[in-house]
Each structure stands twice: as C-alpha cells, then as structure tokens.
Design a protein around this motif. Sequence first.
Motif, short mmCIF file in Angstrom:
data_model
loop_
_atom_site.label_atom_id
_atom_site.label_comp_id
_atom_site.label_asym_id
_atom_site.label_seq_id
_atom_site.Cartn_x
_atom_site.Cartn_y
_atom_site.Cartn_z
N TRP A 35 27.59 45.56 45.29
CA TRP A 35 28.17 44.96 46.14
C TRP A 35 27.79 45.86 47.04
N GLY A 36 26.78 46.35 47.14
CA GLY A 36 26.32 46.43 48.76
C GLY A 36 25.41 45.53 49.45
N GLU A 37 24.52 45.51 48.56
CA GLU A 37 23.36 44.49 48.64
C GLU A 37 23.88 42.49 48.69
N LEU A 38 24.25 42.29 47.53
CA LEU A 38 24.65 41.24 47.26
C LEU A 38 25.94 40.44 47.56
N TYR A 39 27.16 41.04 47.32
CA TYR A 39 28.28 40.71 48.34
C TYR A 39 29.04 41.69 48.88
N PRO A 40 27.88 41.89 49.70
CA PRO A 40 28.64 43.08 51.40
C PRO A 40 29.75 43.07 52.04
N ALA A 41 29.73 41.07 52.09
CA ALA A 41 30.70 40.50 52.78
C ALA A 41 32.38 39.82 51.81
N GLY A 42 31.66 40.43 50.38
CA GLY A 42 32.55 39.82 49.83
C GLY A 42 31.92 38.26 48.55
N GLY A 43 33.22 37.36 48.28
CA GLY A 43 32.56 36.51 47.61
C GLY A 43 33.66 35.81 46.90
N ILE A 44 33.06 35.58 45.65
CA ILE A 44 34.58 34.96 44.85
C ILE A 44 33.99 35.06 43.23
N SER A 45 34.60 35.45 42.16
CA SER A 45 34.88 35.65 41.68
C SER A 45 34.58 34.05 40.36
N LEU A 46 33.53 34.76 39.57
CA LEU A 46 32.97 33.88 38.65
C LEU A 46 33.92 33.24 37.22
N TYR A 47 34.61 33.83 36.93
CA TYR A 47 35.93 33.24 35.57
C TYR A 47 37.18 32.50 37.17
N CYS A 48 36.99 33.88 37.72
CA CYS A 48 38.80 32.99 38.20
C CYS A 48 38.98 31.65 39.13
N ASN A 98 34.14 25.72 24.33
CA ASN A 98 35.16 24.66 24.61
C ASN A 98 36.22 24.70 23.57
N LEU A 99 36.94 24.92 24.74
CA LEU A 99 38.19 24.93 23.56
C LEU A 99 39.60 24.19 23.44
N GLY A 100 38.92 22.63 24.52
CA GLY A 100 39.64 22.17 24.46
C GLY A 100 41.27 21.84 25.38
N THR A 101 41.71 21.39 25.91
CA THR A 101 42.67 20.49 26.81
C THR A 101 44.45 21.44 26.34
N ASN A 102 44.65 21.49 25.45
CA ASN A 102 45.31 21.93 24.63
C ASN A 102 45.67 23.19 23.97
N VAL A 103 44.36 23.87 24.76
CA VAL A 103 44.70 25.60 25.17
C VAL A 103 44.89 26.11 26.20
N PRO A 104 45.97 26.59 26.86
CA PRO A 104 46.45 27.46 28.33
C PRO A 104 45.49 27.96 28.15
N SER A 105 45.62 28.51 29.47
CA SER A 105 45.19 29.74 29.91
C SER A 105 46.25 30.95 29.94
N GLU A 106 45.49 31.95 29.72
CA GLU A 106 47.20 32.92 29.37
C GLU A 106 46.53 33.62 30.71
N PHE A 107 45.49 33.12 31.50
CA PHE A 107 46.11 34.33 32.99
C PHE A 107 46.51 33.52 34.52
N ASP A 108 47.64 32.66 33.94
CA ASP A 108 48.06 31.79 34.88
C ASP A 108 48.85 33.10 36.13
N ASP A 109 49.37 33.46 35.52
CA ASP A 109 49.74 34.52 36.25
C ASP A 109 49.53 34.94 37.25
N LEU A 142 41.03 30.44 32.89
CA LEU A 142 40.28 30.84 32.45
C LEU A 142 40.94 30.68 30.63
N LYS A 143 40.46 29.84 29.68
CA LYS A 143 40.65 29.58 27.66
C LYS A 143 40.25 30.66 27.03
#
Length: 220
Positions: free
Chosen positions: A40-53, A122-133, A138-139
């Motif tokens: 956090w202090g050296e690699l992301y001191p000013a913030g950034g973007i989370s990987l999966y979301c 790979n889960l395919g297009t028919n699997v919705p994300s359970e984290f839409d809220d 991320l499926k």
Amino acid sequence: MRAVAIALSCLAIYATTIPAYAGGQSQLTSPKASAGQLFWGELYPAGGISLYCGQNFSSSHNSLMASPVYSSKQIKSALRCSSDQQCLQSNPQYLYMLSDLHNLYPELTRIELARRGAQFGNLGTNVPSEFDDIGCNLKASYQLIEPRDEAKGNVARAIFYMHIEYGLPIFGQLQMFKQWHQMDPPDADEKARNEKIFELQGTRNRFIDDPTQVELLIKG
C-alpha cells in the motif's frame, strides 16, 4: 560423432523452448510486510484500481486487501504441506512466494473471501455475476471463478510468473490462461507496476516484458 552432435543439437533446441526456473525474488521474506507497508505504501501510495472488480480506490483502502492471484492454499497444495512451518521445511522459498509482490493485487475483502479456494475458469455468458450489487463483474460458481475480461491477462501472467519463478504447478487449463493472456495483453498500468516491483524486490515478470514468452510454456 555425428550422431552425438545431432543429439546435442536437438537437446539445445529442446532446452531453448522451455524457460528455466529463475529462482524467484529473494529480498522480501515477510508476507505481512509485503501486503502491508510495501504494497500500500510503495506500490499503491496514491490508490489505483482493484483487480477483479475494476473499482477505483484512493489511498484510503479500509475495504480492500492485498489479494494473491496464486493463492496461499494453492501454494500449500503444491508443496504438500498444511502449516507454515511444514511448508518452510518443505521449501525454503515458501516465505518468498507468499511475499512476492508480482502475485499480489488490490481487491475488495468481500471478493477475496468469496474466491478463496476457487480455481479460475470460463463460466460462459449464462452465468450472472453475484456481485452486481457492488458493480463487480466477477462470475462465480462452486469452486470456480471468472474475472472480468480486463483482468484476465493480469491473472494469467501472475500465474505464469509463479510457475516459472518458483516451479509451482499451473492449477487450471494452460490453454485457457494463454487465451486470457492474448485477449488482454499488458497495458501501460501493468508495465508501470512491473517496473515498480522490480525496484522493490529486484525481479521482473518476464511475461509482461516479453508476452511471446508465454508460447514457450508447456503443461508440466
């Protein structure tokens, strides 16, 4: 003599198609420190973007954690050990593996808790994300998760790095990870992150520097 020369030539060609294990990083031995002040202090001191979301965060990151792509559970499984002490006895590089910044990405704690123990697939297009809220694409299904497309290459290259640097097996389908790598090549942010990690621990991810290296990987 000619037969020997031909054999040596064939051996040389074979050797050049398989990258040698590079030995990993040897500067960071504390997983807690790596996932704390360095991450956090050296690699992301000013913030950034989370990987999966893909969510932006500032220097305030109370809801996030340093998430290992190649999980600690997978490392223990590969080393055939159940405790930190056993793993260290099994492989002296164990703490280096856990501390390696190339394998750590910022992610929401909720997401990390949901993906622990799961493999990528790979889960395919028919699997919705359970984290839409929380706006996270991320499926996930039982013991399987599929990251958003923009994160798939990062995931693949982190796994390839851990495989080639520490000799860890690739859990999941190698061809799928190669496809993820191709569809989501290294971008400017990933290249800058690679440079910064090189400054912090002295190793680079060769698959970011030279994406064609992935074609030399074979299922071990």
